[in-house]
Design an enzyme around this catalytic site. Sequence first.
Site, PDB file in Angstrom:
ATOM      1  N   VAL A  26       2.385 -24.792 -31.698  1.00  0.00           N
ATOM      2  CA  VAL A  26       1.388 -23.728 -31.759  1.00  0.00           C
ATOM      3  C   VAL A  26       1.046 -23.335 -33.199  1.00  0.00           C
ATOM      4  CG1 VAL A  26       0.816 -21.452 -30.891  1.00  0.00           C
ATOM      5  CG2 VAL A  26       2.387 -22.881 -29.632  1.00  0.00           C
ATOM      6  N   HIS A  69     -22.593 -14.642 -12.990  1.00  0.00           N
ATOM      7  CA  HIS A  69     -23.279 -15.757 -13.639  1.00  0.00           C
ATOM      8  C   HIS A  69     -24.194 -15.206 -14.722  1.00  0.00           C
ATOM      9  CE1 HIS A  69     -25.293 -19.571 -14.151  1.00  0.00           C
ATOM     10  NE2 HIS A  69     -26.453 -18.922 -14.083  1.00  0.00           N
TER      11      HIS A  69
HETATM   12  P1  NAI Z   1       6.794 -25.059 -31.516  1.00  0.00           P
HETATM   13  O1  NAI Z   1       8.073 -25.153 -30.805  1.00  0.00           O
HETATM   14  O2  NAI Z   1       5.568 -24.586 -30.782  1.00  0.00           O
HETATM   15  O3  NAI Z   1       6.413 -26.487 -32.138  1.00  0.00           O
HETATM   16  C1  NAI Z   1       7.272 -27.173 -33.010  1.00  0.00           C
HETATM   17  C2  NAI Z   1       6.874 -28.633 -33.037  1.00  0.00           C
HETATM   18  O4  NAI Z   1       7.561 -29.271 -34.093  1.00  0.00           O
HETATM   19  C3  NAI Z   1       7.219 -29.364 -31.760  1.00  0.00           C
HETATM   20  O5  NAI Z   1       6.081 -30.041 -31.304  1.00  0.00           O
HETATM   21  C4  NAI Z   1       8.333 -30.307 -32.200  1.00  0.00           C
HETATM   22  O6  NAI Z   1       8.366 -31.503 -31.452  1.00  0.00           O
HETATM   23  C5  NAI Z   1       7.978 -30.561 -33.665  1.00  0.00           C
HETATM   24  N1  NAI Z   1       9.086 -31.019 -34.530  1.00  0.00           N
HETATM   25  C6  NAI Z   1      10.360 -30.555 -34.540  1.00  0.00           C
HETATM   26  N2  NAI Z   1      11.077 -31.213 -35.472  1.00  0.00           N
HETATM   27  C7  NAI Z   1      10.254 -32.096 -36.096  1.00  0.00           C
HETATM   28  C8  NAI Z   1      10.406 -33.071 -37.149  1.00  0.00           C
HETATM   29  N3  NAI Z   1      11.561 -33.261 -37.776  1.00  0.00           N
HETATM   30  N4  NAI Z   1       9.339 -33.814 -37.532  1.00  0.00           N
HETATM   31  C9  NAI Z   1       8.137 -33.621 -36.900  1.00  0.00           C
HETATM   32  N5  NAI Z   1       7.944 -32.723 -35.902  1.00  0.00           N
HETATM   33  C10 NAI Z   1       8.982 -31.967 -35.501  1.00  0.00           C
HETATM   34  O7  NAI Z   1       7.093 -24.144 -32.799  1.00  0.00           O
HETATM   35  P2  NAI Z   1       6.124 -23.413 -33.805  1.00  0.00           P
HETATM   36  O8  NAI Z   1       4.744 -23.957 -33.738  1.00  0.00           O
HETATM   37  O9  NAI Z   1       6.840 -23.436 -35.116  1.00  0.00           O
HETATM   38  O10 NAI Z   1       6.097 -21.925 -33.262  1.00  0.00           O
HETATM   39  C11 NAI Z   1       7.301 -21.163 -33.215  1.00  0.00           C
HETATM   40  C12 NAI Z   1       7.278 -20.194 -32.072  1.00  0.00           C
HETATM   41  O11 NAI Z   1       6.304 -19.184 -32.287  1.00  0.00           O
HETATM   42  C13 NAI Z   1       6.961 -20.864 -30.763  1.00  0.00           C
HETATM   43  O12 NAI Z   1       7.855 -20.418 -29.778  1.00  0.00           O
HETATM   44  C14 NAI Z   1       5.570 -20.405 -30.450  1.00  0.00           C
HETATM   45  O13 NAI Z   1       5.350 -20.288 -29.061  1.00  0.00           O
HETATM   46  C15 NAI Z   1       5.473 -19.061 -31.151  1.00  0.00           C
HETATM   47  N6  NAI Z   1       4.102 -18.822 -31.562  1.00  0.00           N
HETATM   48  C16 NAI Z   1       3.187 -18.497 -30.605  1.00  0.00           C
HETATM   49  C17 NAI Z   1       1.869 -18.330 -30.928  1.00  0.00           C
HETATM   50  C18 NAI Z   1       0.893 -18.012 -29.857  1.00  0.00           C
HETATM   51  O14 NAI Z   1       1.310 -17.587 -28.777  1.00  0.00           O
HETATM   52  N7  NAI Z   1      -0.403 -18.210 -30.062  1.00  0.00           N
HETATM   53  C19 NAI Z   1       1.387 -18.462 -32.304  1.00  0.00           C
HETATM   54  C20 NAI Z   1       2.424 -18.855 -33.215  1.00  0.00           C
HETATM   55  C21 NAI Z   1       3.722 -19.005 -32.841  1.00  0.00           C
END
Ligand code: NAI
Length: 462
Positions: free
Chosen positions: A179, A441
């Site tokens: 995200v 609509h």
């Molecule tokens: P995330 O868990 O959404 O995504 C992290 C990504 O990094 C995953 O796709 C994972 O496979 C990848 N990854 C992990 N290790 C890696 C590596 N060594 N090399 C390449 N890729 C790797 O975490 P994110 O985006 O950091 O967000 C953190 C939290 O904050 C999440 O739980 C998210 O839901 C929340 N959040 C929610 C938002 C919203 O509701 N709009 C906005 C921003 C954050």
Amino acid sequence: MAQFDLIVIGAGPGGYVCAIRAAQLGLKVAVAEGRETLGGTCLNVGCIPSKALLHATHSLHEAQENFEKMGLIGAKPKVDWQKMLAYKDDVIGQNTKGIEFLFKKNKVTWLKGWAGIPEAGKVRVGDETHEAKHIVIASGSEPASLPGVEIDEKTVVTSTGALALDKLPKKMVVIGGGVIGLEMGSVYARLGTDVTVIEYLDRLIPGNDAEVAKTFQRILKKQGMDFILGAAVQGVTVKRGKATVAYQLRKDDSEHTLETDCVLVATGRKPFTQGLGLDKLGVKMTQRGQIATDGHWATSVKGIYAIGDVIEGPMLAHKAEDEGMAVAEMLAGQAGHVNYGVIPGVIYTTPEVASVGETEESLKEAGRAFKVGKFSFMGNGRAKAVFQGEGFVKILADAETDRILGAHVIGPMAGDLIHEVCVAMEFGASAEDLARTCHAHPTFSEAMREAALACGDGAIHA
Ligand code: NAI
């Protein structure tokens, strides 16, 4: 020493909502918060500032790509980055002051400083110790880094640094196609930065519907973002303000590097419990470093509860808010409840991505028979009028009972549209219930109805 019915630790969406609800229900409440302003990560360095930048850069995109098509001719806007950051800071200020106002209105005391729990029933903030019948820990989360990647919040940044870069980078590498990576990556791509996302898995936004993820990647690619999937980042080195990202492709173990001006590390977040003294108190933790709770937010120590990012479940502001409200109601003698099966997830890019409930993947895994109703925004007049016909709505319903089990949307205002399915699911509605509900609509929401119709005798505009 002041005495309270409840002291909440942390004034993010979980903590401040919990405090306000508890005060509304007659409890004497204080909140300990060490930041200069209330609102936690969400209001200060997360949801709200990123939405301000997403709005500003979406407007820029509209001016650059679509104004001429609509007969709006004139000089194209230039970016004044410092002014855009000032607008974002103003939005933060308005929101954090809003929480301060709500605290005053509801007679919630703000204990300014970082809190510790010397023993159950006591909270220390600075030099003072306060007594509380109940303590709710809502201390949130912090960015998780990777081995071999040192964050300096200048060249190698987390989402916090990405919201306040000194200048616009020419190139940015985003580690993690989740995200944060895609929301912030999309902000910079629209500002003209050359953005490459490196993701460990073979797909983006893990956990979301796979077809949505594919469509999303195709649309973001068209918007100028590049993707390297199935690649593990092994390290980042910084020299004279430039970074080199080393990664290995998982399919053949080949090693590669990318030179860049800025690296955004967006590989997830971890619970923040520093300084609380949980070890000494003997509060049980999960293997992933979260505070273990009993399903009703009680920790292993009597009188101490925990909610939000610091416990299990999705790290989402609204999940924390719901838990905060439920705990407050419980402590006031009511029945607090959170339906974890109906928590929407939204990604605020253009188009937006939203989901709730089960995915096709999770239903297949559970061996549950289901039907799929799909409708493309190409068949929605309103979406075409705003150049957003590319996405679709997918509704999943039980094959026999027609009960709605989940929904996945990629398209205009998806983050708002999803809530009609959330309400429907809370009431145990069938796809037919939704399909028989009159939708105005022309609205984007007609696409939701059409997808529900597609679960039965068929959509009209497909
Ligand atoms: P995330 O868990 O959404 O995504 C992290 C990504 O990094 C995953 O796709 C994972 O496979 C990848 N990854 C992990 N290790 C890696 C590596 N060594 N090399 C390449 N890729 C790797 O975490 P994110 O985006 O950091 O967000 C953190 C939290 O904050 C999440 O739980 C998210 O839901 C929340 N959040 C929610 C938002 C919203 O509701 N709009 C906005 C921003 C954050």
